[in-house]
Design a protein around this motif. Structure first.
Motif, PDB file in Angstrom:
ATOM      1  N   LYS A  55      -2.006  -0.207  -2.555  1.00 50.45           N
ATOM      2  CA  LYS A  55      -1.593  -0.360  -1.152  1.00 50.45           C
ATOM      3  C   LYS A  55      -0.145  -0.870  -1.075  1.00 50.45           C
ATOM      4  CE  LYS A  55      -4.845  -0.735   1.971  1.00 50.45           C
ATOM      5  NZ  LYS A  55      -6.111  -1.267   2.454  1.00 50.45           N
ATOM      6  N   LEU A  56       0.188  -1.760  -1.988  1.00 44.31           N
ATOM      7  CA  LEU A  56       1.547  -2.303  -2.007  1.00 44.31           C
ATOM      8  C   LEU A  56       2.559  -1.205  -2.349  1.00 44.31           C
ATOM      9  CD1 LEU A  56       3.266  -4.873  -1.739  1.00 44.31           C
ATOM     10  CD2 LEU A  56       2.916  -5.294  -4.173  1.00 44.31           C
ATOM     11  N   LYS A  57       2.184  -0.335  -3.285  1.00 43.46           N
ATOM     12  CA  LYS A  57       3.051   0.783  -3.661  1.00 43.46           C
ATOM     13  C   LYS A  57       3.339   1.673  -2.459  1.00 43.46           C
ATOM     14  CE  LYS A  57       2.143   1.608  -8.593  1.00 43.46           C
ATOM     15  NZ  LYS A  57       1.227   2.327  -9.515  1.00 43.46           N
ATOM     16  N   SER A  58       2.283   1.989  -1.704  1.00 46.87           N
ATOM     17  CA  SER A  58       2.520   2.887  -0.566  1.00 46.87           C
ATOM     18  C   SER A  58       3.356   2.165   0.497  1.00 46.87           C
ATOM     19  CB  SER A  58       1.200   3.414   0.007  1.00 46.87           C
ATOM     20  OG  SER A  58       0.438   2.358   0.489  1.00 46.87           O
ATOM     21  N   TYR A  59       3.241   0.824   0.534  1.00 49.17           N
ATOM     22  CA  TYR A  59       4.065   0.029   1.450  1.00 49.17           C
ATOM     23  C   TYR A  59       5.541   0.146   1.008  1.00 49.17           C
ATOM     24  CZ  TYR A  59       4.432  -3.837   4.884  1.00 49.17           C
ATOM     25  OH  TYR A  59       4.693  -4.607   5.988  1.00 49.17           O
ATOM     26  N   PHE A  60       5.759  -0.055  -0.282  1.00 47.04           N
ATOM     27  CA  PHE A  60       7.125   0.076  -0.838  1.00 47.04           C
ATOM     28  C   PHE A  60       7.665   1.485  -0.574  1.00 47.04           C
ATOM     29  CE2 PHE A  60       6.545  -3.244  -4.487  1.00 47.04           C
ATOM     30  CZ  PHE A  60       6.647  -4.266  -3.545  1.00 47.04           C
ATOM     31  N   HIS A  61       6.775   2.462  -0.693  1.00 49.53           N
ATOM     32  CA  HIS A  61       7.143   3.870  -0.581  1.00 49.53           C
ATOM     33  C   HIS A  61       7.671   4.224   0.810  1.00 49.53           C
ATOM     34  CE1 HIS A  61       7.147   7.712  -2.610  1.00 49.53           C
ATOM     35  NE2 HIS A  61       6.695   8.290  -1.494  1.00 49.53           N
ATOM     36  N   GLN A  62       7.216   3.498   1.825  1.00 48.78           N
ATOM     37  CA  GLN A  62       7.663   3.780   3.209  1.00 48.78           C
ATOM     38  C   GLN A  62       9.183   3.656   3.347  1.00 48.78           C
ATOM     39  OE1 GLN A  62       5.584   1.232   5.980  1.00 48.78           O
ATOM     40  NE2 GLN A  62       3.571   1.788   5.163  1.00 48.78           N
ATOM     41  N   GLY A  63       9.790   2.822   2.468  1.00 45.82           N
ATOM     42  CA  GLY A  63      11.250   2.782   2.427  1.00 45.82           C
ATOM     43  C   GLY A  63      11.938   1.834   3.385  1.00 45.82           C
ATOM     44  N   ASN A  64      11.164   1.042   4.145  1.00 42.50           N
ATOM     45  CA  ASN A  64      11.791   0.117   5.089  1.00 42.50           C
ATOM     46  C   ASN A  64      12.233  -1.191   4.431  1.00 42.50           C
ATOM     47  OD1 ASN A  64      11.433   1.762   7.338  1.00 42.50           O
ATOM     48  ND2 ASN A  64       9.334   1.013   7.648  1.00 42.50           N
ATOM     49  N   ILE A  65      11.561  -1.530   3.350  1.00 39.25           N
ATOM     50  CA  ILE A  65      11.741  -2.861   2.777  1.00 39.25           C
ATOM     51  C   ILE A  65      13.034  -2.975   1.965  1.00 39.25           C
ATOM     52  CG2 ILE A  65      10.696  -4.590   1.271  1.00 39.25           C
ATOM     53  CD1 ILE A  65       7.997  -3.127   1.875  1.00 39.25           C
ATOM     54  N   GLN A  66      13.830  -4.015   2.285  1.00 40.08           N
ATOM     55  CA  GLN A  66      15.057  -4.245   1.530  1.00 40.08           C
ATOM     56  C   GLN A  66      14.935  -5.430   0.570  1.00 40.08           C
ATOM     57  OE1 GLN A  66      18.197  -4.298   4.494  1.00 40.08           O
ATOM     58  NE2 GLN A  66      17.611  -2.230   5.081  1.00 40.08           N
ATOM     59  N   GLU A  67      14.106  -6.402   0.963  1.00 40.37           N
ATOM     60  CA  GLU A  67      13.915  -7.546   0.072  1.00 40.37           C
ATOM     61  C   GLU A  67      12.453  -7.955   0.023  1.00 40.37           C
ATOM     62  OE1 GLU A  67      16.313 -11.003   0.876  1.00 40.37           O
ATOM     63  OE2 GLU A  67      15.172 -12.236  -0.513  1.00 40.37           O
ATOM     64  N   VAL A  68      11.995  -8.201  -1.199  1.00 39.56           N
ATOM     65  CA  VAL A  68      10.643  -8.704  -1.383  1.00 39.56           C
ATOM     66  C   VAL A  68      10.750 -10.154  -1.848  1.00 39.56           C
ATOM     67  CG1 VAL A  68       8.717  -8.643  -3.010  1.00 39.56           C
ATOM     68  CG2 VAL A  68       9.390  -6.568  -1.825  1.00 39.56           C
ATOM     69  N   ILE A  69      10.133 -11.061  -1.097  1.00 36.88           N
ATOM     70  CA  ILE A  69      10.100 -12.471  -1.500  1.00 36.88           C
ATOM     71  C   ILE A  69       8.730 -12.738  -2.112  1.00 36.88           C
ATOM     72  CG2 ILE A  69      10.252 -14.859  -0.713  1.00 36.88           C
ATOM     73  CD1 ILE A  69      11.838 -13.856   1.700  1.00 36.88           C
ATOM     74  N   ILE A  70       8.694 -13.062  -3.382  1.00 36.95           N
ATOM     75  CA  ILE A  70       7.385 -13.298  -4.009  1.00 36.95           C
ATOM     76  C   ILE A  70       7.038 -14.769  -3.907  1.00 36.95           C
ATOM     77  CG2 ILE A  70       5.966 -12.982  -6.058  1.00 36.95           C
ATOM     78  CD1 ILE A  70       7.762 -10.746  -6.910  1.00 36.95           C
ATOM     79  N   ALA A  71       5.979 -15.053  -3.146  1.00 34.68           N
ATOM     80  CA  ALA A  71       5.577 -16.447  -2.918  1.00 34.68           C
ATOM     81  C   ALA A  71       4.192 -16.712  -3.480  1.00 34.68           C
ATOM     82  CB  ALA A  71       5.639 -16.768  -1.423  1.00 34.68           C
ATOM     83  N   THR A  72       3.903 -16.139  -4.639  1.00 37.90           N
ATOM     84  CA  THR A  72       2.635 -16.479  -5.298  1.00 37.90           C
ATOM     85  C   THR A  72       2.725 -17.930  -5.772  1.00 37.90           C
ATOM     86  OG1 THR A  72       3.534 -15.589  -7.360  1.00 37.90           O
ATOM     87  CG2 THR A  72       2.156 -14.112  -6.063  1.00 37.90           C
ATOM     88  N   LYS A 129      11.272  -3.247  -8.445  1.00 34.19           N
ATOM     89  CA  LYS A 129      12.549  -2.752  -8.968  1.00 34.19           C
ATOM     90  C   LYS A 129      12.525  -1.231  -9.142  1.00 34.19           C
ATOM     91  CE  LYS A 129      13.778  -7.095 -11.146  1.00 34.19           C
ATOM     92  NZ  LYS A 129      13.494  -7.884 -12.360  1.00 34.19           N
ATOM     93  N   GLN A 130      11.352  -0.685  -9.424  1.00 32.73           N
ATOM     94  CA  GLN A 130      11.232   0.780  -9.529  1.00 32.73           C
ATOM     95  C   GLN A 130      11.576   1.454  -8.205  1.00 32.73           C
ATOM     96  OE1 GLN A 130       7.309   1.800 -10.921  1.00 32.73           O
ATOM     97  NE2 GLN A 130       7.459   0.401 -12.679  1.00 32.73           N
ATOM     98  N   TYR A 131      11.388   0.729  -7.116  1.00 33.38           N
ATOM     99  CA  TYR A 131      11.703   1.280  -5.793  1.00 33.38           C
ATOM    100  C   TYR A 131      13.083   0.809  -5.338  1.00 33.38           C
ATOM    101  CZ  TYR A 131       6.816   2.691  -5.497  1.00 33.38           C
ATOM    102  OH  TYR A 131       5.593   3.274  -5.733  1.00 33.38           O
ATOM    103  N   ALA A 132      13.837   0.226  -6.262  1.00 34.71           N
ATOM    104  CA  ALA A 132      15.188  -0.259  -5.971  1.00 34.71           C
ATOM    105  C   ALA A 132      15.184  -1.278  -4.834  1.00 34.71           C
ATOM    106  CB  ALA A 132      16.136   0.903  -5.650  1.00 34.71           C
ATOM    107  N   ILE A 133      14.151  -2.125  -4.828  1.00 29.69           N
ATOM    108  CA  ILE A 133      14.083  -3.171  -3.800  1.00 29.69           C
ATOM    109  C   ILE A 133      14.525  -4.491  -4.444  1.00 29.69           C
ATOM    110  CG2 ILE A 133      12.548  -4.454  -2.256  1.00 29.69           C
ATOM    111  CD1 ILE A 133      10.714  -1.970  -2.225  1.00 29.69           C
TER     112      ILE A 133
END
Lengths: 198, 198
Positions: free
Chosen positions: A126-143, A161-165
């Protein structure tokens, strides 16, 4: 004989609540029957309703009784910024800071192969398809800053990084108001390495 | 926005449980939804069932889903001995001693005029008709050793004497395993006055 069968059953089922042992369950059951029957009725209804209707947002996996949650459908949220957390309660914690105005993705756990938690379980497809939409410029990982949380963060950062984000991680360091004396060496090491110019 | 409306409602209703604040309620709700949906469903059912069906025993006022409770209908209980307690949980405490083989009467509170608890509220009319049956030879008053509990004990002892029933009160003294140093003066005074020959 201790209590009537229905009462014993109620005490037993109350123990499924976290932090509720036999004594507390007994106290809860007796109080509900003595002077909280209306509240108890409401609780039974609201619990049944919640369990029947609350599912997960189809985009961010947070708890939601609608297909997409309030944050995902909000026009006031920056779709270019995605914060990834382990649990729904973490969303609530970050919302309380009033600083983050982007969207979320909830993993509902962390990578932990021994517990059967692999990429599929934490919603990577699901996250991949989210990345795939192309809107995201920055991902903040808060695990969480635990071993499993860091491993999960690493896995997701490689993926993004594979999606150049652009990928960032919440800062690890000393807590506001804490005393150095009581801080564990790992955290202190992180705080030193992550020092900021003032 | 913090959580979805149904989830907020569940958190709110969970707070009717004794000792459950906002944080605990949140944790309970999230855990029930994350990995306890079956337990939650069972809890909702058992709660609804208990509230609908559990009433009070017509003789001793303990919680019971039948007209008369298991103790009142038991053939192995001495009908000549009646123990009077404030709350259903006190019955459970006394049963655990495995020493008492008589029957009970539960006041469901204590005399406290300021809180609207008069003789009618603690079931005195029912107790009178119990006394009237003529089977009881001794009444053991096991109300709490508090101001209200003592006042209630006094009231009931006066009543029982009218029916020529012997009245006793559970002994007040030092707890087994306690240290004199930490015992309050009132309890110690009682323990001295109630001293026993060895």
């Amino acid at each position: 004989m201790r209590f009537s069968p229905l009462l014993e059953q109620l005490i037993e089922t109350l123990r499924c609540l976290p932090g509720v042992g036999p004594k507390t369950a007994q106290r809860m059951a007796l109080q509900l029957l003595t002077r909280g029957r209306d509240n108890g009725k409401r609780l039974a209804q609201s619990l049944a309703e919640a369990i029947e209707h609350i599912g997960h947002c189809q985009q961010c996996r947070i708890f939601s009784e609608t297909e997409f949650c309030e944050i995902c459908t909000s026009m006031h949220r920056d779709p270019a910024l995605l914060c990834i957390v382990e649990n729904p309660i973490d969303v609530s914690a970050i919302e309380q800071t009033n600083i983050f105005k982007g969207k979320y993705f909830v993993l509902l756990g962390h990578l932990s192969p021994l517990d059967g938690m692999g990429p599929e379980e934490i919603g990577i497809s699901k996250l991949k398809s989210y990345f795939h939409q192309g809107n995201i410029q920055e991902v903040i990982i808060a695990t969480n800053p635990t071993v499993e949380g860091e491993a999960t963060a690493h896995y997701i950062s490689e993926l993004a990084k594979q999606y150049a984000i652009k990928v960032t991680r919440i800062a690890r360091g000393v807590a506001i108001g804490s005393e150095l004396e009581y801080i564990d060496p790992n955290t202190l090491a992180h705080a030193l390495m992550g020092r900021e110019l003032i």
